[in-house]
Enzyme design. Sequence first.
Site, short mmCIF file in Angstrom:
data_model
loop_
_atom_site.label_atom_id
_atom_site.label_comp_id
_atom_site.label_asym_id
_atom_site.label_seq_id
_atom_site.Cartn_x
_atom_site.Cartn_y
_atom_site.Cartn_z
CE1 TYR A 143 -3.45 -2.74 0.67
CE2 TYR A 143 -4.63 -0.67 0.91
CZ TYR A 143 -4.64 -2.03 0.71
OH TYR A 143 -5.84 -2.68 0.55
CE LYS A 194 1.56 -17.16 -3.22
NZ LYS A 194 1.15 -18.58 -3.14
CG ASP A 227 -1.92 -20.03 -2.11
OD1 ASP A 227 -1.37 -20.09 -0.99
OD2 ASP A 227 -1.48 -20.63 -3.11
CG ASP A 251 -7.99 -5.02 1.38
OD1 ASP A 251 -8.94 -4.59 2.05
OD2 ASP A 251 -7.91 -4.88 0.15
CG ASP A 255 -13.56 -7.37 1.44
OD1 ASP A 255 -13.36 -6.64 2.43
OD2 ASP A 255 -14.02 -6.94 0.37
C1 IPM Z 1 -10.48 -1.54 3.58
C2 IPM Z 1 -10.68 -0.89 2.24
C3 IPM Z 1 -9.55 0.09 2.00
C4 IPM Z 1 -8.27 -0.69 1.96
C5 IPM Z 1 -9.72 1.01 0.76
C6 IPM Z 1 -11.00 1.80 0.83
C7 IPM Z 1 -8.55 1.91 0.61
O1 IPM Z 1 -10.78 -1.85 1.24
O2 IPM Z 1 -10.39 -0.81 4.58
O3 IPM Z 1 -10.42 -2.77 3.63
O4 IPM Z 1 -7.93 -1.27 0.90
O5 IPM Z 1 -7.58 -0.73 2.97
MG MG Z 2 -10.82 -3.86 1.98
#
Ligand code: IPM
Ligand code: MG
Length: 370
Positions: A143, A194, A227, A251, A255
Amino acid sequence: MSANKKLLVLPGDGIGPEVMREVRRVIEWMDRRRHVSFALEEGLVGGAALDAEGSPCPDATVERALNADAVLFGSVGGPKWDGLPFEKRPELGILRLRKELGLFANLRPALVLEPLVDASSLKPDVVRGLDLMIVRESTGGIYFGEPRGVETLPNGKRRGIDTEVYTEDEIARVARVAFDLARKRTGKMTSVEKANVMQSGRLWRAVVSEVGKSEYPDVELSHMYADNCAMQLCSRPKQFDVIVASNLFGDLLSDLAAALTGSLGMLPSATLGAPDSSGRRHALYEPVHGSAPDIAGKGIANPCAQLLSFAMLLRWSFGMEEDAAMIEQAVEKVLAGGLRTADIMGHGTARVGTSVMGDAVLRELDKLAA
Ligand code: IPM
Ligand code: MG
């Protein structure tokens, strides 16, 4: 009561302001019923800040965040700002705050509440009782790594560059946060990278092992390729307790973990900095979901993730365990009672909008506080 708890509220874009409104109602309720007052400020971030001040994270917002005891963040971004140059993207609002406040440890719990077992896309038996914590490194890695950018080669073709880079100190400090959590939970931790293909992954595995051996011999540490971890989260998620991962892998995995719980609309997160000598640390709390532009402005967004983020704020920044637990219980009771926003509908439940959900949480809070 004195209002010595300085809170900066940054609603942002999309559904951010809508779900934040429900938190404001809980804050007012706490003032009335629990005699807890906050010195509340509201600031601009993301597209809202771009429109008003030309920057997704104005210096004034950073300044106020640095001065606050805790920041409650909504969400940023939306199609309106899609065409902007990279330096103006609303997402930079949250990235700059994480960086400038030194918020390196992003705690993302994934909890399957009993009333929502059916909302998961996985079989009930696979997810029932799931309770895991992803600790995502959040100020380093790809990032922020240099070099980065898009360059034009001598042959006229473009090349895009991002750099995954971690120092051992960056790895060790986020590992310690995860180890400390593992100790308080079931004593199990999985470190994810990884190491089979990435140099930074090899270092990650080595450093986490060293910290484990020398400082946390009581924690049962295992290592897993990212993975494989994604696959295991979908097939046998309950094998995990605390997972620690880099910014990018964390990240993705968070999700994925959110989907296991039925909806992104349920998941809170805390992002913490290092404590100073007095134990005070910068901290920002935000739902894992984004600004959800497709449903913004319709009054149908799920406010639970934002409410639960506020509960995390009370627990982590102010040590208010009882109040935090009360909000969590109120949310669970509302769900058990059968009220649902559109994202978590199940058999025999009633669909309601954001503010009716908020009303119901306040009613449950009244009962819990009685
Ligand atoms: C998160 C989001 C952010 C990230 C974006 C909005 C920059 O996806 O907080 O998970 O990638 O960190
Ligand atoms: Mg995210």
